[in-house]
Design a protein around this motif. Structure first.
Motif, PDB file in Angstrom:
ATOM      1  N   ASN A 201      16.158 -10.125  17.090  1.00  9.89           N
ATOM      2  CA  ASN A 201      16.367  -8.609  17.315  1.00  9.89           C
ATOM      3  C   ASN A 201      16.889  -8.157  15.924  1.00  9.89           C
ATOM      4  OD1 ASN A 201      16.299  -8.443  20.045  1.00  9.89           O
ATOM      5  ND2 ASN A 201      18.136  -9.710  20.176  1.00  9.89           N
ATOM      6  N   ASP A 222      13.320  -9.941  20.471  1.00 10.71           N
ATOM      7  CA  ASP A 222      12.322  -9.073  19.768  1.00 10.71           C
ATOM      8  C   ASP A 222      12.609  -7.582  19.908  1.00 10.71           C
ATOM      9  OD1 ASP A 222      10.570 -11.383  18.712  1.00 10.71           O
ATOM     10  OD2 ASP A 222      10.245 -11.632  20.700  1.00 10.71           O
ATOM     11  N   ASN A 223      13.846  -7.220  20.112  1.00  9.77           N
ATOM     12  CA  ASN A 223      14.132  -5.824  20.033  1.00  9.77           C
ATOM     13  C   ASN A 223      14.272  -5.013  18.781  1.00  9.77           C
ATOM     14  OD1 ASN A 223      14.001  -5.384  23.005  1.00  9.77           O
ATOM     15  ND2 ASN A 223      15.637  -6.665  22.910  1.00  9.77           N
ATOM     16  N   GLU A 224      14.190  -3.906  18.346  1.00  9.12           N
ATOM     17  CA  GLU A 224      14.543  -3.321  17.268  1.00  9.12           C
ATOM     18  C   GLU A 224      15.339  -1.940  17.391  1.00  9.12           C
ATOM     19  OE1 GLU A 224      11.230  -2.472  14.713  1.00  9.12           O
ATOM     20  OE2 GLU A 224      10.562  -4.590  14.684  1.00  9.12           O
ATOM     21  N   SER A 244      12.669  -7.210  26.258  1.00  7.02           N
ATOM     22  CA  SER A 244      12.092  -7.449  25.000  1.00  7.02           C
ATOM     23  C   SER A 244      10.950  -6.618  24.676  1.00  7.02           C
ATOM     24  CB  SER A 244      11.236  -8.914  25.486  1.00  7.02           C
ATOM     25  OG  SER A 244      10.384  -8.778  26.405  1.00  7.02           O
ATOM     26  N   ASN A 245      10.773  -6.671  23.283  1.00  7.07           N
ATOM     27  CA  ASN A 245       9.858  -5.778  22.566  1.00  7.07           C
ATOM     28  C   ASN A 245      10.043  -4.526  22.546  1.00  7.07           C
ATOM     29  OD1 ASN A 245       8.119  -7.981  21.630  1.00  7.07           O
ATOM     30  ND2 ASN A 245       7.719  -8.239  23.742  1.00  7.07           N
ATOM     31  N   ASN A 246      11.447  -4.092  22.874  1.00  7.93           N
ATOM     32  CA  ASN A 246      11.830  -2.578  22.892  1.00  7.93           C
ATOM     33  C   ASN A 246      12.064  -1.928  21.364  1.00  7.93           C
ATOM     34  OD1 ASN A 246      11.824  -2.146  25.728  1.00  7.93           O
ATOM     35  ND2 ASN A 246      13.578  -3.658  25.660  1.00  7.93           N
ATOM     36  N   ASP A 247      11.696  -0.615  21.166  1.00 10.06           N
ATOM     37  CA  ASP A 247      11.907  -0.129  19.977  1.00 10.06           C
ATOM     38  C   ASP A 247      12.519   1.329  20.104  1.00 10.06           C
ATOM     39  OD1 ASP A 247      11.823   0.921  17.149  1.00 10.06           O
ATOM     40  OD2 ASP A 247       9.683   0.451  16.877  1.00 10.06           O
ATOM     41  N   THR A 267      10.683  -4.122  28.972  1.00  9.09           N
ATOM     42  CA  THR A 267       9.683  -4.595  28.150  1.00  9.09           C
ATOM     43  C   THR A 267       8.921  -3.390  27.456  1.00  9.09           C
ATOM     44  OG1 THR A 267       7.882  -5.152  29.386  1.00  9.09           O
ATOM     45  CG2 THR A 267       9.523  -6.972  28.896  1.00  9.09           C
ATOM     46  N   ASP A 268       8.727  -3.567  26.224  1.00 10.33           N
ATOM     47  CA  ASP A 268       7.698  -2.757  25.442  1.00 10.33           C
ATOM     48  C   ASP A 268       8.139  -1.176  25.553  1.00 10.33           C
ATOM     49  OD1 ASP A 268       6.206  -4.858  24.939  1.00 10.33           O
ATOM     50  OD2 ASP A 268       5.284  -4.729  26.924  1.00 10.33           O
ATOM     51  N   ASP A 270       9.715   2.406  23.941  1.00 10.30           N
ATOM     52  CA  ASP A 270       9.764   2.983  22.481  1.00 10.30           C
ATOM     53  C   ASP A 270      10.233   4.382  22.867  1.00 10.30           C
ATOM     54  OD1 ASP A 270       9.287   3.946  20.351  1.00 10.30           O
ATOM     55  OD2 ASP A 270       7.093   3.428  20.221  1.00 10.30           O
TER      56      ASP A 270
END
Length: 560
Positions: A201, A222-224, A244-247, A267-268, A270
């Motif tokens: 992260n 894998d988050n930002e 996961s994979n959130n922005d 997930t995913d 934005d």
């Protein structure tokens, strides 16, 4: 080889004249293991305290404490306090404190690291932490467990508080707190918190001013999350992410009293927020699978609330964009649907506009766009698919309002519906498109174009494949179209002043065309049955026309 370096010890000294007492710096170091390295540099001779405790091998700890001249008169008040505790191997901790406690407040830094496993930071350490403090009364805390984590905290000003806690692997957290907008030393009172659990992260915080608060809480992988350029006073930003994979990005929140909140689960996701002005509020709540929300607010006292998805029925792919330039405007977007897109733009220099878009469960591929130029505009769009086969597609609603006081309401409950409203002036437009008897219908279209003041249009479509078009240019014009059944077509064109047209269509395949000019005309068309055609042309003033058709295949023409 074990290294132990203590540069200063606790002692009390008197000045040459004996008039002033001065507390010499205090440093205590305890190391166990092999090849640990600890360095303490205390300059200034005024009340610095440093404590380092390392257990394991190949750990590195460095503390630099410098205090300003004001500290020399504080006697027993520490200018800087640093505590480093590392357990494990190959960890690095660095603290730089430049204290100037004119009011008797100390800078405090605490670093605790426990690292295991082979993961390494970019610098080649199992864990790495850096705290830099300048000013007075700053508190910086870094707590890290697991391995491969990197944390950096930079505080300048007074009474800033920061907390970084990372309890996963390969996480990165950086924060920067500056007192007074522009980097000055004065009263700051900024507060930053970064909590990261899971792996890989990234979190960043940058705020400049006083009384600002930033909170980032990430749990997953894998988050930002970034809160960047929060400049001004009393701003508040919160990012909560799990999955996961959130922005998430809060960028350029400039001004005073702004509030931004992003909450993403799944997930995913934005989400981006940018606010420029004072007392703006943005709230984004996304249950993700591809949800995207972008908010840009310029001006003061604007509110944007976006809530996308609840996870029910597996409906991802919702997107919402809101731009508000002006003051006192409100935009609400609530989407629980597959491939729904809502765009709201309430234009530069406008004020007190309200837009509410609801695209609910089953509104497949629903698209709603609202643009308002002027002030005191109101637009409400509800698109809802209620039943029918799962592959039904459609629903598009577009509203453009220019001028002050325009109001538009669109309700669509059937797939394939399309509604377009364009208004210029103090006008009212209402469009209702609903499938008959709860059946999802296709192919209803409604278009309204209004220019003038106190003009109103009402379109109700209950059935399928109906079309209604209204063009009004003038003042105090009124048009009402009610279509029940299928295959109806109605067109109304009005110019002049105080003209009124009403069209009622039932059953199927009826057509009505009404044209009104000049002033004071009234037209009523009622059609039941199928295949009727009614045409009304009123080109002089103060005319009245009534057409009633039943049965099938009737034609009526009125010219006045």
């Amino acid at each position: 080889m074990k290294k132990l370096l203590i540069l200063t010890a606790s002692m009390l000294a008197l000045s040459a004249g004996g008039a002033h007492a001065q507390m010499v710096q205090t440093s205590e170091i305890t190391q166990a293991g092999v090849s640990n390295d600890a360095t303490v540099n205390q300059a200034g001779g005024d009340e610095g305290v440093s404590d380092i405790d390392q257990t394991g091998d190949d750990n590195e700890a460095s503390v630099t404490q410098e205090d300003g001249p004001a500290a020399s008169s504080m006697f027993n008040v520490p200018a800087n306090i640093s505590d480093i505790d590392q357990v494990g191997n190959n960890q690095s901790a660095t603290v730089v404190q430049n204290g100037e406690p004119a009011n008797g407040d100390s800078n405090v830094s605490t670093i605790t690291q426990t690292a295991t496993g082979p993961n390494l930071t970019a610098g080649g350490f199992a864990a790495e932490a850096v705290v830099a403090q300048g000013g007075e009364g700053n508190v910086g805390t870094i707590l890290q467990s697991a391995s491969g984590n990197y944390a950096y905290a930079d505080q300048f000003g007074s009474d800033n508080t920061s907390m970084i806690d990372q309890f996963g692997n390969n996480n990165i957290a950086t924060l920067n707190e500056q007192g007074n907008s522009g980097g000055g030393l004065g009263e700051s009172d900024n507060d930053s918190t970064i909590l990261q659990g899971g792996d890989n992260n990234l979190a960043e915080v940058d705020q400049d001013g006083s009384g600002n608060t930033s909170i980032i809480d990430q749990d997953g992988s894998d988050n930002e999350a970034r809160i960047m350029d929060q400049n001004g006073d009393n701003n508040f930003s919160t990012i909560l992410q799990s999955g996961s994979n959130n922005d998430a990005l809060v960028d350029d929140q400039n001004g005073d009293g702004n509030n931004s909140s992003i909450n993403q689960e799944g997930t995913d996701g934005d989400a981006d927020v940018s606010q420029d002005g004072d007392n703006n509020v943005s709230t984004i709540d996304q249950t993700n699978d591809g949800a995207i929300a972008v908010v840009n607010q310029g001006g003061n006292n604007n509110l944007s609330d976006i809530n996308q998805g609840n996870g029910a029925g597996n409906f991802p792919d919702t997107e919402a964009y809101v731009t508000q330039d002006g003051d006192d405007s409100f935009s609400y977007v609530d989407q629980v649907s597959r491939e729904s897109v809502a765009t709201v733009n309430q234009t530069v220099g406008s004020s007190s506009n309200t837009s509410d878009i609801d695209q609910l469960l089953g509104s497949l591929r629903a698209t709603a766009t609202v643009t308002q130029n002027g002030s005191n505009g109101l637009s409400t769009i509800l698109q809802e698919r209620d039943g029918g086969p799962p592959n039904m597609e459609g629903m598009t609603a577009t509203v453009t309002q220019s001028g002050d006081g325009a109001e538009s309401s669109i309700t669509q409950r059937d797939a394939g519906a399309s509604a377009t409203v364009t208004q210029d002036g103090d006008s009212l437009s209402t469009i209702l498109q609903i499938g008959a008897d709860g059946i999802i219908a296709n192919g209803n279209t409604a278009m309204v174009d209004q220019i003038g003041d106190l003009t109103s249009s009402m379109i109700s479509q209950n059935g399928e494949s109906n079309s209604a078009t209204v063009d009004q240019q003038g003042d105090m014009l009124m048009s009402s179209i009610d279509q029940l059944g299928s295959g109806h077509a109605a067109t109304v064109t009005q110019t002049g002043f105080s003209n009124s047209s009403t069209i009622l269509q039932s059953d199927m395949n009826n057509t009505a065309n009404v044209t009104q000019a000049m002033n004071g005309n009234t037209s009523m068309v009622t059609q039941s049955g199928d295949g009727h055609l009614a045409t009304v042309n009123q080109t002089t003033a103060s005319n009245a026309s009534t057409v009633t058709q039943s049965g099938s295949g009737n034609t009526a023409t009125v010219t006045q």
